[in-house]
Design an enzyme around this catalytic site. Structure first.
Site, short mmCIF file in Angstrom:
data_model
loop_
_atom_site.label_atom_id
_atom_site.label_comp_id
_atom_site.label_asym_id
_atom_site.label_seq_id
_atom_site.Cartn_x
_atom_site.Cartn_y
_atom_site.Cartn_z
N HIS A 215 0.86 -1.19 0.00
CA HIS A 215 0.00 0.00 0.00
C HIS A 215 0.89 1.23 0.00
O HIS A 215 2.01 1.20 0.50
CB HIS A 215 -0.87 -0.04 1.26
CG HIS A 215 -1.95 0.99 1.32
ND1 HIS A 215 -1.71 2.31 1.66
CD2 HIS A 215 -3.30 0.90 1.13
CE1 HIS A 215 -2.85 2.98 1.66
NE2 HIS A 215 -3.83 2.15 1.34
N CYS B 147 -4.79 2.44 -3.74
CA CYS B 147 -3.54 2.98 -3.17
C CYS B 147 -2.37 2.03 -3.40
O CYS B 147 -1.50 1.87 -2.53
CB CYS B 147 -3.70 3.28 -1.67
SG CYS B 147 -4.92 4.55 -1.32
N LYS C 96 -10.76 -0.41 10.45
CA LYS C 96 -10.91 -1.64 9.66
C LYS C 96 -11.30 -2.83 10.53
O LYS C 96 -11.51 -3.94 10.02
CB LYS C 96 -9.62 -1.95 8.90
CG LYS C 96 -9.23 -0.89 7.87
CD LYS C 96 -7.95 -1.27 7.13
CE LYS C 96 -7.43 -0.13 6.27
NZ LYS C 96 -8.30 0.19 5.13
N GLN D 289 -4.53 -5.07 7.18
CA GLN D 289 -5.47 -6.06 6.66
C GLN D 289 -5.38 -7.40 7.39
O GLN D 289 -6.04 -8.36 7.00
CB GLN D 289 -5.23 -6.27 5.16
CG GLN D 289 -5.40 -5.04 4.32
CD GLN D 289 -6.83 -4.53 4.29
OE1 GLN D 289 -7.78 -5.27 4.58
NE2 GLN D 289 -7.01 -3.26 3.96
N ASP E 286 3.06 -3.99 8.16
CA ASP E 286 1.79 -3.30 7.91
C ASP E 286 0.68 -4.31 8.19
O ASP E 286 0.44 -5.22 7.40
CB ASP E 286 1.74 -2.81 6.47
CG ASP E 286 0.40 -2.20 6.09
OD1 ASP E 286 -0.55 -2.23 6.91
OD2 ASP E 286 0.29 -1.69 4.96
#
Length: 406
Positions: free
Chosen positions: A119, A360, A222, A199, A196
């Site tokens: 991302h 993104c 999220k 997700q 990261d």
């Protein structure tokens, strides 16, 4: 499933004359009643600034804010609440690592290693670091199905590598990367591992001590929490070595006319009035997800993703991106030569909400040789009936644009 869906007020509405089918949770999840009520209750009963006040409201607000930090630490199995920094989200967390840690340790000839699937939030901060320090940005190559191999990781990371930063789960491909193994390789070369987790934290159990990563970033919005609240986990020794990048109230220990000193962890990185209501909402979201069980959520999403993959393959003019196996709860696709924005627009007329664009991830789009894609992403409140509605709507979309679909 019906009991879970009943907890989300927003799902019980019609869009363009059709029951809402929300398939955009990778962008932001919906919020259960318990989270909405927790934020509402804070503003109605406990609203005050934290840490400084000795009155009752200030004490209650502080207890709620720091209680949320304790829940986060337990949720990701951090060793201490001192390792939990509240931020505005994954982007802010990654920028904090890049600005405070990376710029201090990187120099000419050093390497920062990432992947082409990142991302922009896990790409642009590192681009800025190498511009400022003279370091080099390197990429672990990807396989045709959008995965990376341990062999390529071994070849890319060297003794000159200072930082490795990799997404746990791709927001486009659904690829689940082998973070624990990558971390071991990074540490063997003396590099620091940044993850990261935007997700992954909402969808699977995360144990940062088992992964042994040095930093782990994720967002509340999220994972059923409000927007504007996120987390940076960092190993205590590393966080203690870093300087703040925001200065002002809350984060200071002593100030005189010429100098200042900082509070201990985690507060030295939380300058100004913090995101108190967001933290309260995040704590409530963690309670909600924990009660259901992250293992249950992960299993449900894997089954739903596999079902969606198989159902979409019944359509003749569909291209699906990412690995077939070991994928997260999303499916990214294109419908013939119809622009993804047109696909999403027609789906919306049927009450089906999907994301369209480059997500993104412009370098990844170029790797896929497309300008953009459509993405259906699932969460604990989605069902196979939602997938069936998506497929039916895609058939109608294809017919609308003159394609024979299915």
């Amino acid at each position: 499933m019906q009991l879970i869906r009943e907890q989300f007020p927003i799902l019980h509405q019609d869009i363009n004359g059709h029951p809402l089918i929300y398939l955009d949770s990778a962008a932001t999840s919906q919020k259960p009643r318990s989270v909405i009520d927790a934020v509402k209750r804070y503003y109605e009963w406990d609203n005050a600034n934290v840490h400084r006040g000795v009155h009752t409201l200030g004490s209650r607000a502080t207890d709620a804010y720091e209680g949320a930090r304790e829940k986060v630490a337990k949720f990701i199995h951090a060793a201490s609440t001192q390792e939990i920094i509240f931020t505005r989200g994954t982007t802010a967390s990654l920028n904090l690592v890049a600005s405070s840690y990376a710029r201090a340790v990187c120099g000419e000839g050093d390497e920062i290693v990432i992947t082409p699937m990142e991302h922009h939030a896990n790409l642009i901060p590192w681009q800025q670091v190498v511009k400022a320090t003279g370091a080099t940005l390197k990429y672990i190559p990807m396989q045709p199905d959008g995965t990376i191999t341990i062999e390529d990781v071994e070849k890319t990371i060297t003794n000159r590598t200072k930082i490795v930063s990799v997404t746990h789960v791709s927001n486009v491909l659904g690829t689940i990367n082998p973070i624990k193994e990558i971390t071991a390789i990074a540490h063997r070369h003396g590099a620091v591992m940044v993850v990261d987790g935007a997700q992954s934290a909402p969808h699977m159990k995360v144990d940062v001590q088992d992964l042994d990563c040095d930093f782990y970033a994720f967002s509340g919005h999220k994972m059923c929490a409000p927007t504007g609240i996120g987390v940076l986990y960092g190993k205590k020794a590393l966080l203690e070595s870093m300087e703040p990048i925001e200065f002002g109230g809350e984060m200071i220990d002593h100030v005189d006319l010429t100098d200042a000193t900082w509070k201990e962890l985690p507060w030295k990185f939380e300058g100004g009035t913090p995101i108190i209501a967001g933290a309260v909402g995040l704590g409530a979201a963690i309670d909600f997800l924990t009660e259901i069980g992250l293992d249950v959520i992960e299993e449900h999403e894997h089954k739903l993703s596999a079902y969606a993959y198989d159902r979409l393959l019944t359509l003749d003019d569909i291209t699906i991106y990412g690995p077939v196996q070991n994928r997260s709860g999303l499916v990214t696709f294109n419908l013939g030569d119809v622009h993804p924005h047109d696909v999403a627009t027609v789906l919306d007329t049927k009450g089906v909400a999907v994301r369209a664009g480059h997500h993104c991830c412009q370098p990844l789009m170029r790797w896929l040789n497309v300008s953009s894609t459509a993405r259906a992403s699932f969460y604990l409140y989605n069902t196979e009936e939602d997938v069936d509605r998506l497929v039916d709507a895609l058939k109608q979309t294809g017919e609308f644009f003159g394609h024979a679909i299915g």
